[in-house]
Design a protein around this motif. Structure first.
Motif, mmCIF file in Angstrom:
data_model
loop_
_atom_site.group_PDB
_atom_site.id
_atom_site.type_symbol
_atom_site.label_atom_id
_atom_site.label_comp_id
_atom_site.label_asym_id
_atom_site.label_seq_id
_atom_site.Cartn_x
_atom_site.Cartn_y
_atom_site.Cartn_z
ATOM 1 N N ASP A 1 0.846 -1.190 0.000
ATOM 2 C CA ASP A 1 0.000 0.000 0.000
ATOM 3 C C ASP A 1 0.887 1.247 0.000
ATOM 4 N N ASP A 2 0.270 2.399 0.204
ATOM 5 C CA ASP A 2 1.000 3.663 0.154
ATOM 6 C C ASP A 2 1.908 3.891 1.358
ATOM 7 N N HIS A 3 1.874 3.000 2.330
ATOM 8 C CA HIS A 3 2.819 3.113 3.441
ATOM 9 C C HIS A 3 4.230 2.723 2.995
ATOM 10 N N ARG A 4 4.328 2.013 1.871
ATOM 11 C CA ARG A 4 5.618 1.632 1.267
ATOM 12 C C ARG A 4 6.577 1.059 2.320
ATOM 13 N N SER A 5 6.089 0.075 3.045
ATOM 14 C CA SER A 5 6.909 -0.547 4.071
ATOM 15 C C SER A 5 6.643 -2.043 4.101
ATOM 16 N N ARG A 6 7.636 -2.769 4.571
ATOM 17 C CA ARG A 6 7.526 -4.213 4.691
ATOM 18 C C ARG A 6 7.795 -4.632 6.134
ATOM 19 N N THR A 7 7.463 -5.880 6.405
ATOM 20 C CA THR A 7 7.633 -6.416 7.750
ATOM 21 C C THR A 7 8.542 -7.636 7.716
ATOM 22 N N ASP A 8 9.413 -7.728 8.704
ATOM 23 C CA ASP A 8 10.219 -8.929 8.889
ATOM 24 C C ASP A 8 9.435 -9.916 9.740
ATOM 25 N N ASP A 9 9.299 -11.116 9.260
ATOM 26 C CA ASP A 9 8.550 -12.134 9.993
ATOM 27 C C ASP A 9 9.471 -12.842 10.984
ATOM 28 N N PHE A 10 10.062 -12.056 11.874
ATOM 29 C CA PHE A 10 10.959 -12.607 12.877
ATOM 30 C C PHE A 10 10.169 -13.190 14.044
ATOM 31 N N SER A 11 10.787 -14.120 14.751
ATOM 32 C CA SER A 11 10.200 -14.602 16.001
ATOM 33 C C SER A 11 10.257 -13.489 17.037
ATOM 34 N N TRP A 12 9.505 -13.635 18.121
ATOM 35 C CA TRP A 12 9.446 -12.591 19.148
ATOM 36 C C TRP A 12 10.834 -12.268 19.708
ATOM 37 N N PRO A 13 11.655 -13.262 20.104
ATOM 38 C CA PRO A 13 12.979 -12.907 20.653
ATOM 39 C C PRO A 13 13.886 -12.225 19.635
ATOM 40 N N SER B 1 12.963 -10.510 17.006
ATOM 41 C CA SER B 1 12.419 -9.179 16.758
ATOM 42 C C SER B 1 12.813 -8.201 17.864
ATOM 43 N N LEU B 2 12.767 -8.663 19.104
ATOM 44 C CA LEU B 2 13.153 -7.803 20.225
ATOM 45 C C LEU B 2 14.633 -7.460 20.164
ATOM 46 N N LEU B 3 15.470 -8.448 19.899
ATOM 47 C CA LEU B 3 16.910 -8.223 19.906
ATOM 48 C C LEU B 3 17.377 -7.374 18.729
ATOM 49 N N THR B 4 16.744 -7.530 17.573
ATOM 50 C CA THR B 4 17.203 -6.779 16.406
ATOM 51 C C THR B 4 16.857 -5.307 16.498
ATOM 52 N N CYS B 5 15.628 -4.977 16.922
ATOM 53 C CA CYS B 5 15.274 -3.543 16.927
ATOM 54 C C CYS B 5 14.021 -3.257 17.751
ATOM 55 N N HIS C 1 3.393 1.375 10.590
ATOM 56 C CA HIS C 1 2.833 2.422 9.727
ATOM 57 C C HIS C 1 1.309 2.342 9.660
ATOM 58 N N LEU C 2 0.770 1.150 9.780
ATOM 59 C CA LEU C 2 -0.691 1.024 9.823
ATOM 60 C C LEU C 2 -1.256 1.601 11.114
ATOM 61 N N SER C 3 -0.499 1.505 12.189
ATOM 62 C CA SER C 3 -0.961 1.969 13.499
ATOM 63 C C SER C 3 0.183 2.650 14.236
ATOM 64 N N PRO C 4 0.515 3.895 13.866
ATOM 65 C CA PRO C 4 1.674 4.576 14.452
ATOM 66 C C PRO C 4 1.574 4.791 15.955
ATOM 67 N N THR C 5 0.353 4.820 16.502
ATOM 68 C CA THR C 5 0.213 5.065 17.938
ATOM 69 C C THR C 5 0.302 3.782 18.762
ATOM 70 N N THR C 6 0.566 2.657 18.109
ATOM 71 C CA THR C 6 0.792 1.417 18.846
ATOM 72 C C THR C 6 2.218 1.418 19.385
ATOM 73 N N PRO C 7 2.419 1.246 20.693
ATOM 74 C CA PRO C 7 3.782 1.268 21.239
ATOM 75 C C PRO C 7 4.578 0.055 20.805
ATOM 76 N N TRP C 8 5.883 0.142 20.914
ATOM 77 C CA TRP C 8 6.771 -0.911 20.410
ATOM 78 C C TRP C 8 6.466 -2.272 21.016
ATOM 79 N N TRP C 9 6.099 -2.299 22.284
ATOM 80 C CA TRP C 9 5.897 -3.578 22.971
ATOM 81 C C TRP C 9 4.600 -4.265 22.575
ATOM 82 N N ARG C 10 3.711 -3.560 21.875
ATOM 83 C CA ARG C 10 2.470 -4.171 21.408
ATOM 84 C C ARG C 10 2.539 -4.576 19.939
ATOM 85 N N LEU C 11 3.604 -4.241 19.244
ATOM 86 C CA LEU C 11 3.708 -4.563 17.820
ATOM 87 C C LEU C 11 3.673 -6.068 17.534
ATOM 88 N N PRO C 12 4.257 -6.938 18.390
ATOM 89 C CA PRO C 12 4.118 -8.374 18.108
ATOM 90 C C PRO C 12 2.660 -8.842 18.056
#
Length: 260
Positions: A211-223, A225-229, A239-250
């Motif tokens: 879509d117009d967000h022009r972004s992709r997602t890494d399908d990493f496991s939870w650990p 994903s946490l360790l990488t960034c 980008h779909l939900s910018p007000t979602t905090p980092w800890w709720r993204l999984p």
């Protein structure tokens, strides 16, 4: 003139929303305090307390890795603050944590980075996006160089130079320890944040963006994903939900996978 309106919110709905915001604030402030506190403790131990010469070489290498990850966490905290998601409905709390986190990170100015980040969200992956390199949408190094030139200006250079000079003069830490456990982790975290949070999700490839967000997602496991960034690799969800905090993204990532 007729207007289509959603159903009116009941008192129970408003109370539930308020409770959800309060819960998010408690968790967000708790996690931010933990990351900032861990960064400070690790910094003091690494620079002032530990006798690294008496330990095997793997010890300082591990400390550099830990500090790099905590540096990344500082920036992610500030990023949540920019979206008001650390403490919803509490702008002063977001500003305070954002300013502290970015100052510790590299004496960055939160109030200057804030509008730039929102420009990125308005037109991601375009020539109007300050985080994007339209001339090199595939190449890592030219893109990274442009990214750093845009954000690390003479203001940041002067700020970090003055801050570190005062720090060294007043507290007298060993300069080699400052280089090993502040400068190097800070530089490595810049690469980490850029690679996982900007380049990987927004680089152009043969496959088109969803879509117009022009972004992709890494399908990493939870650990991973946490360790990488700090889960910022779940970038399309962000980008779909910018007000979602980092800890709720999984959780958002799992929900999106369930819909696909």
């Amino acid at each position: 003139m007729n207007q289509t309106m959603g159903p009116a919110l009941t008192t129970a709905d408003l109370a539930a929303r308020s409770a959800a915001r309060d819960r998010q604030t408690v968790i967000g402030v708790g996690l931010a305090t933990t990351v900032i506190g861990a960064w400070i403790v690790a910094h003091i131990l690494a620079v002032y307390v530990v006798d690294w010469a008496a330990l095997p070489i793997v010890a300082p290498v591990l400390m550099i890795a830990v500090q790099t990850w905590l540096f990344t966490g500082l920036f992610i905290i500030a990023h949540d603050c920019m979206h008001g998601s650390l403490a919803p409905g509490r702008p002063p709390v977001n500003r305070w944590f954002g300013r502290v986190a970015l100052f510790l990170y590299a004496a960055f100015h939160y109030d200057r980075l804030l509008p730039e980040h929102h420009k990125h969200h308005r037109r991601p992956g375009t020539a109007e996006d300050p985080d994007f390199n339209a001339d090199n949408p595939y190449a890592f190094w030219p893109w990274f160089a442009r990214f750093m030139r845009h954000y690390y200006t003479w203001r940041e250079f002067v700020s970090i130079s003055v801050a570190m000079t005062l720090y060294v003069v007043v507290l007298g830490p060993p300069v080699v320890n400052i280089i090993l456990f502040y400068a190097i982790p800070g530089i490595l975290s810049a690469f980490q944040l850029f690679y996982f949070g900007t380049y990987r999700p927004h680089r152009h490839e043969a496959a088109e963006f969803l879509d117009d967000h022009r972004s992709r997602t890494d399908d990493f496991s939870w650990p991973v994903s946490l360790l990488t960034c700090f889960h910022f690799g779940y970038h399309h969800e962000h980008h779909l939900s910018p007000t979602t905090p980092w800890w709720r993204l999984p959780a958002v990532h799992r929900a999106q996978k369930g819909l696909s």
